[in-house]
Enzyme design. Structure first.
Site, mmCIF file in Angstrom:
data_model
loop_
_atom_site.group_PDB
_atom_site.id
_atom_site.type_symbol
_atom_site.label_atom_id
_atom_site.label_comp_id
_atom_site.label_asym_id
_atom_site.label_seq_id
_atom_site.Cartn_x
_atom_site.Cartn_y
_atom_site.Cartn_z
ATOM 1 N N HIS A 1 0.832 -1.210 0.000
ATOM 2 C CA HIS A 1 0.000 0.000 0.000
ATOM 3 C C HIS A 1 0.867 1.260 0.000
ATOM 4 O O HIS A 1 0.549 2.241 -0.660
ATOM 5 C CB HIS A 1 -0.908 0.019 1.246
ATOM 6 C CG HIS A 1 -1.928 -1.078 1.246
ATOM 7 N ND1 HIS A 1 -3.271 -0.840 1.232
ATOM 8 C CD2 HIS A 1 -1.796 -2.429 1.231
ATOM 9 C CE1 HIS A 1 -3.940 -1.991 1.219
ATOM 10 N NE2 HIS A 1 -3.048 -2.963 1.234
ATOM 11 N N ASP B 1 -5.901 5.627 2.254
ATOM 12 C CA ASP B 1 -5.991 4.194 2.050
ATOM 13 C C ASP B 1 -7.350 3.710 2.556
ATOM 14 O O ASP B 1 -7.902 4.261 3.518
ATOM 15 C CB ASP B 1 -4.881 3.483 2.820
ATOM 16 C CG ASP B 1 -4.720 2.052 2.350
ATOM 17 O OD1 ASP B 1 -3.813 1.801 1.547
ATOM 18 O OD2 ASP B 1 -5.529 1.184 2.756
#
Ligand code: UDP
Length: 476
Positions: free
Chosen positions: A16, A115
């Site tokens: 990520h 995120d």
């Protein structure tokens, strides 16, 4: 008027953090002011980017280890190796809400790029009247498949775990068994992490839109499905990794390599073009020792030269003792074992690499696509079984190793014969020439997508324009 200002909030896992830093670099290169809010887990790569002259703001916040009871050494998801740490890790990231909101108040950004694992950022963005863009770090296909799975639950229509079902309403007939589906999609999982995933999905539905690390030509029917059938506002702005041009940037993505990069490239220089297999299973996967031995035998009996990356999440040196007796001596010339972090995109880009054995983490798949190499697909967990379908059945640039079991730790069950057969099929089989040609075409398309007037370049321009317009209304 001052520059449009985007705040990036990356989740603490390499799969990520790496693409989100690339995204911040990309926006910076298009004249946008960017600030990354990061815990210590990922501050080094951001500092490196700054040192190389890229103007990304960095604000380091502390992961609330003490308040959540999380040991200090745990700074990233891959360091969460025990069940009781999951709860503490989830608690720690939820406690970031307050410090992040203070920063938003102070720095007054125009948009939050968050995120998906920070569901509370939807409320934070609403509180300050700015849009929240969500980043899942995966493919359009995986997003569509997961949504259709949630809506229609086709796994309920089969009588056994091994019976196949087709995921309905998607552009292709994609078949799965129940064992390949995550417990979160099956709704069979409970506990803090499952709760976080369910909250994230709900928060994503209330977000302004989604930024996708993909390009239209790679999965156009799924990009259309996502936007037009599922009705989700999305921009494809990838492959983000292609914003890295310099050797240093490519060599030090995410972490410092466990091997001297020059040594590694010199080893590859000594090999013939398209002759070496590169096997790496990302930053999270953890196989049993028995499975690692099967991989060793499989690679050896394929007869091909190889680079094999072996990581141990617990950093336990003894756990590297799995190698079959005499394996390293026998393969001294043929194989390079990297114990720890590999300079993956430098390796994949080397002309000697003939194929990539991958767990189908989305970053790895994109890196394989951008390098133009065929893949052996070995999905393990997360949305990787969906990504596998894109590679093997839609793009037809890879061959499956045949894993049927979704599992995050203690990964096993693929015999050595399956490994060596799949490797041979992508290296010397009758399909190789066509597969290589297709892979080279997608590599070309990826580069075109980010060039001026390319599909990702244009989508990014449209997004920046839309955010600039939204900003004007923030001031009215
Ligand atoms: N990676 C790397 N060296 C390694 C292992 C991983 O550079 O030894 C990078 C890889 O290039 C990719 C990321 O870490 O960018 C892993 O992301 P991916 O989505 O492929 O898998 P995950 O780690 O999330 O399972």
């Amino acid at each position: 008027m001052s520059k449009l200002h985007l705040f990036f909030l990356p989740f603490m896992a390499h799969g990520h953090m790496i693409p989100m830093l690339d995204m911040a670099k990309l926006f910076t290169s298009r004249g946008v002011r960017t600030t990354m809010v990061s815990t210590l887990a990922f501050s080094d790569p951001i500092k490196k980017a700054q040192e190389s002259g890229i103007e990304i703001g960095l604000i380091i916040i502390r992961l609330p280890n003490q308040e959540s009871g999380l040991p200090e050494y745990v700074q990233r998801l891959d360091q969460v190796t025990a069940v009781d740490l999951v709860q503490k890790f989830v608690k720690a990231i939820s406690l970031l809400q307050e410090p992040v909101e203070k920063l938003i108040q102070e720095l007054n950004p125009n948009c939050l790029v968050s995120d998906t694992f920070f569901p509370w950022t939807t409320d934070s963005a609403a509180k300050f009247g700015i849009p929240r863009l969500v980043f899942h770090g995966t493919s359009y296909l995986a997003r569509c498949a997961s949504e259709q799975m949630r809506l229609h639950k086709p796994f309920k229509n089969v009588s056994s775990d091994s019976e196949q079902f087709t995921l309905p309403y998607l552009p292709h007939q994609l078949k799965f068994t129940r064992t390949q589906i995550s417990p979160f999609d099956l709704r069979e999982s409970e506990g803090e992490f499952a709760e976080l995933i369910f909250q994230s999905r709900e928060a994503d539905r209330r977000s302004y839109g989604v930024v996708v690390n993909s390009f239209y030509e790679l999965e156009s029917s799924y990009a259309d499905h996502y936007r037009n059938i599922l009705g989700i506002k999305a921009w494809n702005i990838g492959p983000l990794l292609l914003c890295n041009n310099g050797y240093e940037e490519k060599a030090r993505r995410g972490r410092k390599s466990a091997i001297d990069e020059h040594e590694c490239l010199a080893w590859l220089d000594s090999k013939k073009p398209d002759s070496v297999i590169y096997a790496c299973f990302g930053s999270m996967a953890s196989c049993t020792q028995a499975q690692l031995r099967e991989i060793a035998f499989g690679l050896e009996s394929s007869g091909k030269d190889f680079i094999w990356v072996v990581r141990d999440r617990r950093n336990n040196e003894n756990s590297y003792n799995f190698l079959p007796h005499g394996f390293e001596e026998r393969n001294r010339k043929k194989g390079l074992i990297i114990r720890g972090w590999a300079p993956q995109i430098l390796i994949l880009d080397h002309p000697s690499i003939g194929a990539f054995v991958t767990h189908c983490g989305w970053n790895s798949v994109l890196e394989g696509v951008c390098a133009g190499v065929p893949m052996v697909t070995w999905p393990m967990f997360a949305e990787q079984f969906f990504n596998e379908k894109l590679v093997t059945e839609i793009l037809r640039v890879g061959v499956s190793v045949g894993n049927k079991q979704w599992r995050t730790v203690g990964i096993e069950g693929v015999p050595r014969e399956a490994v060596s057969d799949a490797v041979r099929r992508v290296m010397v089989g009758g399909e190789v020439a066509e597969m290589r040609n297709r892979a080279k075409c997608y590599k070309e398309m990826a580069r075109k997508a980010i060039e001026e007037d390319g599909s990702s370049f244009t989508d990014l321009s449209a997004l920046i324009e839309e955010l600039s317009v939204a900003r004007r209304s923030q001031y009215m």
